[in-house]
Design a protein around this motif. Structure first.
Motif, short mmCIF file in Angstrom:
data_model
loop_
_atom_site.label_atom_id
_atom_site.label_comp_id
_atom_site.label_asym_id
_atom_site.label_seq_id
_atom_site.Cartn_x
_atom_site.Cartn_y
_atom_site.Cartn_z
N SER B 81 37.77 -9.69 -40.72
CA SER B 81 36.54 -10.12 -41.38
C SER B 81 35.76 -11.07 -40.48
O SER B 81 34.54 -11.00 -40.41
N GLY B 82 36.49 -11.93 -39.77
CA GLY B 82 35.82 -12.83 -38.83
C GLY B 82 35.10 -12.06 -37.76
O GLY B 82 33.95 -12.36 -37.41
N LEU B 83 35.79 -11.04 -37.22
CA LEU B 83 35.19 -10.20 -36.18
C LEU B 83 33.95 -9.49 -36.71
O LEU B 83 32.89 -9.46 -36.05
N ALA B 84 34.05 -8.93 -37.93
CA ALA B 84 32.92 -8.22 -38.53
C ALA B 84 31.74 -9.16 -38.75
O ALA B 84 30.59 -8.82 -38.43
N LEU B 85 32.01 -10.34 -39.30
CA LEU B 85 30.93 -11.31 -39.56
C LEU B 85 30.27 -11.74 -38.27
O LEU B 85 29.05 -11.87 -38.18
N SER B 86 31.11 -11.95 -37.24
CA SER B 86 30.59 -12.35 -35.95
C SER B 86 29.70 -11.26 -35.37
O SER B 86 28.62 -11.53 -34.84
N GLY B 87 30.16 -10.02 -35.48
CA GLY B 87 29.37 -8.89 -35.00
C GLY B 87 28.05 -8.79 -35.71
O GLY B 87 27.00 -8.57 -35.11
N LEU B 88 28.09 -9.00 -37.03
CA LEU B 88 26.87 -8.96 -37.84
C LEU B 88 25.91 -10.05 -37.40
O LEU B 88 24.71 -9.81 -37.20
N MET B 89 26.45 -11.27 -37.23
CA MET B 89 25.62 -12.39 -36.85
C MET B 89 24.99 -12.18 -35.47
O MET B 89 23.78 -12.38 -35.28
N SER B 90 25.82 -11.74 -34.50
CA SER B 90 25.29 -11.51 -33.16
C SER B 90 24.30 -10.37 -33.15
O SER B 90 23.24 -10.46 -32.50
N GLY B 91 24.62 -9.31 -33.89
CA GLY B 91 23.72 -8.16 -33.96
C GLY B 91 22.37 -8.56 -34.52
O GLY B 91 21.31 -8.21 -33.98
N PHE B 92 22.42 -9.32 -35.62
CA PHE B 92 21.19 -9.78 -36.26
C PHE B 92 20.38 -10.65 -35.31
O PHE B 92 19.18 -10.46 -35.10
N SER B 93 21.06 -11.64 -34.73
CA SER B 93 20.39 -12.61 -33.87
C SER B 93 19.76 -11.96 -32.65
O SER B 93 18.57 -12.15 -32.36
N ILE B 94 20.56 -11.17 -31.93
CA ILE B 94 20.04 -10.55 -30.71
C ILE B 94 19.03 -9.47 -31.07
O ILE B 94 18.02 -9.27 -30.38
N GLY B 95 19.27 -8.80 -32.20
CA GLY B 95 18.31 -7.79 -32.66
C GLY B 95 16.95 -8.40 -32.94
O GLY B 95 15.91 -7.87 -32.52
N MET B 96 16.94 -9.53 -33.65
CA MET B 96 15.66 -10.16 -33.97
C MET B 96 14.99 -10.71 -32.72
O MET B 96 13.76 -10.85 -32.69
N LEU B 97 15.80 -11.04 -31.68
CA LEU B 97 15.21 -11.45 -30.40
C LEU B 97 14.52 -10.27 -29.74
O LEU B 97 13.42 -10.39 -29.21
N ALA B 98 15.18 -9.11 -29.80
CA ALA B 98 14.69 -7.94 -29.07
C ALA B 98 13.55 -7.23 -29.79
O ALA B 98 12.63 -6.72 -29.15
N LEU B 99 13.62 -7.18 -31.12
CA LEU B 99 12.61 -6.43 -31.86
C LEU B 99 11.30 -7.18 -31.92
O LEU B 99 11.27 -8.41 -32.00
N PRO B 100 10.18 -6.43 -31.92
CA PRO B 100 8.87 -7.09 -31.86
C PRO B 100 8.44 -7.73 -33.19
O PRO B 100 7.82 -8.78 -33.20
N GLY B 101 8.78 -7.08 -34.32
CA GLY B 101 8.23 -7.53 -35.59
C GLY B 101 8.92 -8.76 -36.15
O GLY B 101 9.91 -9.24 -35.62
N SER B 102 8.40 -9.25 -37.29
CA SER B 102 9.02 -10.40 -37.94
C SER B 102 10.01 -9.90 -38.99
O SER B 102 10.02 -8.74 -39.36
N TYR B 103 10.80 -10.81 -39.49
CA TYR B 103 11.84 -10.46 -40.45
C TYR B 103 11.26 -9.89 -41.74
O TYR B 103 11.74 -8.85 -42.21
N PRO B 104 10.22 -10.50 -42.34
CA PRO B 104 9.65 -9.93 -43.56
C PRO B 104 9.11 -8.51 -43.35
O PRO B 104 9.16 -7.69 -44.27
N HIS B 105 8.64 -8.24 -42.11
CA HIS B 105 8.15 -6.90 -41.82
C HIS B 105 9.26 -5.86 -41.98
O HIS B 105 9.08 -4.85 -42.66
N TYR B 106 10.42 -6.14 -41.38
CA TYR B 106 11.52 -5.19 -41.46
C TYR B 106 12.09 -5.12 -42.87
O TYR B 106 12.54 -4.07 -43.31
N LEU B 107 12.01 -6.25 -43.55
CA LEU B 107 12.49 -6.27 -44.93
C LEU B 107 11.63 -5.37 -45.81
O LEU B 107 12.12 -4.66 -46.69
N SER B 108 10.31 -5.40 -45.56
CA SER B 108 9.42 -4.55 -46.36
C SER B 108 9.65 -3.09 -46.03
O SER B 108 9.48 -2.22 -46.90
#
Lengths: 176, 176
Positions: B81-108
């Motif tokens: 679970s720690g590994l999964a959570l860490s992967g999720l956190m890193s994926g989210f963080s680096i993903g939001m760095l790389a992607l152009p849009g804002s978070y509410p945009h992707y949420l919509s």
């Protein structure tokens, strides 16, 4: 329970190994305060020759991963730091929920990243071992963990300051 | 157990050593040391792993035959679970760095896909479960680090309690 308490008392007066620094002994282990002199210089008894205590290192020796050797001397401090950080993280989550400011969220981000970093590093060191992967790959793997953690922290801080923030992100996701 | 302790206490506290008879630390050491110590005293130049590889010796079954128990399974789940959570956190963080849009945009974007309520509830539960489990079992770990709860009965009780509590908390959060 009394046996456990007694064991702990014994262990406190003698040196024991930590997770990284142990000599992999089973059962009770006691370091003598001085080395036993071989029986040849005392008495003529040939009967029971006990196991001769030879001086040996209580720090890690090179039967394990080299990077564990380096960490061996600091490991108690590292272990304690890990536990303290876990408690800090346990408090940072409700703190960030109650005060969703960038400052508190940055503390949350830092705590989460360091906690996750130490966890992933432990996994990598446990499984990507020199005996399986040679000498270079384990070092590269640990380097990759550091890179990932720095990138994660950077990304989270970027997200906190330019986007909605971590707690807000979860709240918005949950509103779906 | 008590007998061993008595020998140990005597060995640790006593100042005299009788090399011609087994006593105290020597007694326990003679019984409990593993081949690792004697290997260190040998003059062999070849590494243990290299030698066994050279001789093409098979490895005894270990993971395939050991009975899954709550102790090992919960420990594995904590790491997973720690590994999964860490992967999720890193994926989210680096993903939001790389992607152009804002978070509410992707949420919509996700919102526009109009997933059903049950599916959303299910996904929320699946997201919450590793987090809640890691949180509860983490507290159990911290309690161990303070020295409490090591009897087998307590281990099993707290283990089942952690599983139950994680399920309940995840369920509560999933319907929020």
């Amino acid at each position: 329970m009394a046996a456990l308490a007694a064991l702990r008392r014994i262990n406190r007066s003698c040196v024991i190994g930590s997770r990284f620094g142990s000599l992999r002994l089973n059962g009770l282990y006691l370091v003598p305060s001085h080395v036993v002199v071989p029986a040849a210089t005392q008495g003529t008894s040939q009967a029971l020759v006990p196991y001769q205590a030879k001086p040996f290192s209580v720090s890690p020796v090179s039967h394990g991963a080299p990077e564990i050797e380096q960490a061996g001397h600091d490991h108690v401090l590292h272990w304690t730091a890990e536990r303290i950080l876990s408690v800090v993280l346990l408090g940072a989550i409700p703190a960030a929920i109650i005060f969703p400011t960038p400052a508190v969220e940055s503390i949350l981000a830092l705590s989460m990243t360091v906690h996750s970093h130490w966890g992933i590093e432990a996994i990598v060191v446990d499984y990507i071992r020199p005996s399986l992967f040679g000498k270079i790959i384990p070092k590269l793997a640990v380097g990759a963990v550091y890179t990932l953690s720095f990138l994660t922290l950077g990304g989270l801080c970027y997200f906190i300051y330019t986007d909605v923030g971590i707690i807000n992100a979860v709240k918005l996701l949950w509103k779906l | 157990m008590a007998l061993v302790l008595r020998f140990a206490t005597r060995g640790c506290g006593g100042a005299s050593r009788h090399p011609t008879s087994l006593q105290g630390p020597q007694w326990s050491r003679a019984l409990f040391t593993t081949p690792t110590i004697t290997a260190m005293n040998n003059q062999t130049a070849e590494d243990y792993w290299a030698k066994n590889k050279r001789l093409r010796r098979p490895v005894s079954p270990h993971m395939t035959i050991y009975k899954p128990q709550i102790t090992s399974m919960l420990s594995l789940s904590h790491r997973a679970s720690g590994l999964a959570l860490s992967g999720l956190m890193s994926g989210f963080s680096i993903g939001m760095l790389a992607l152009p849009g804002s978070y509410p945009h992707y949420l919509s974007l996700v919102q526009s896909m109009e997933f059903g309520g049950v599916l959303i509830c299910g996904v929320k539960f699946l997201l919450a479960m590793p987090f809640m489990y890691h949180l509860c079992n983490g507290v159990r770990h911290l309690v161990w680090d303070l020295g409490y709860g090591f009897t087998l009965r307590t281990l099993y009780q707290t283990g089942y309690f952690v599983i139950g509590l994680s399920l309940v908390l995840s369920g509560v959060v999933a319907v929020m």
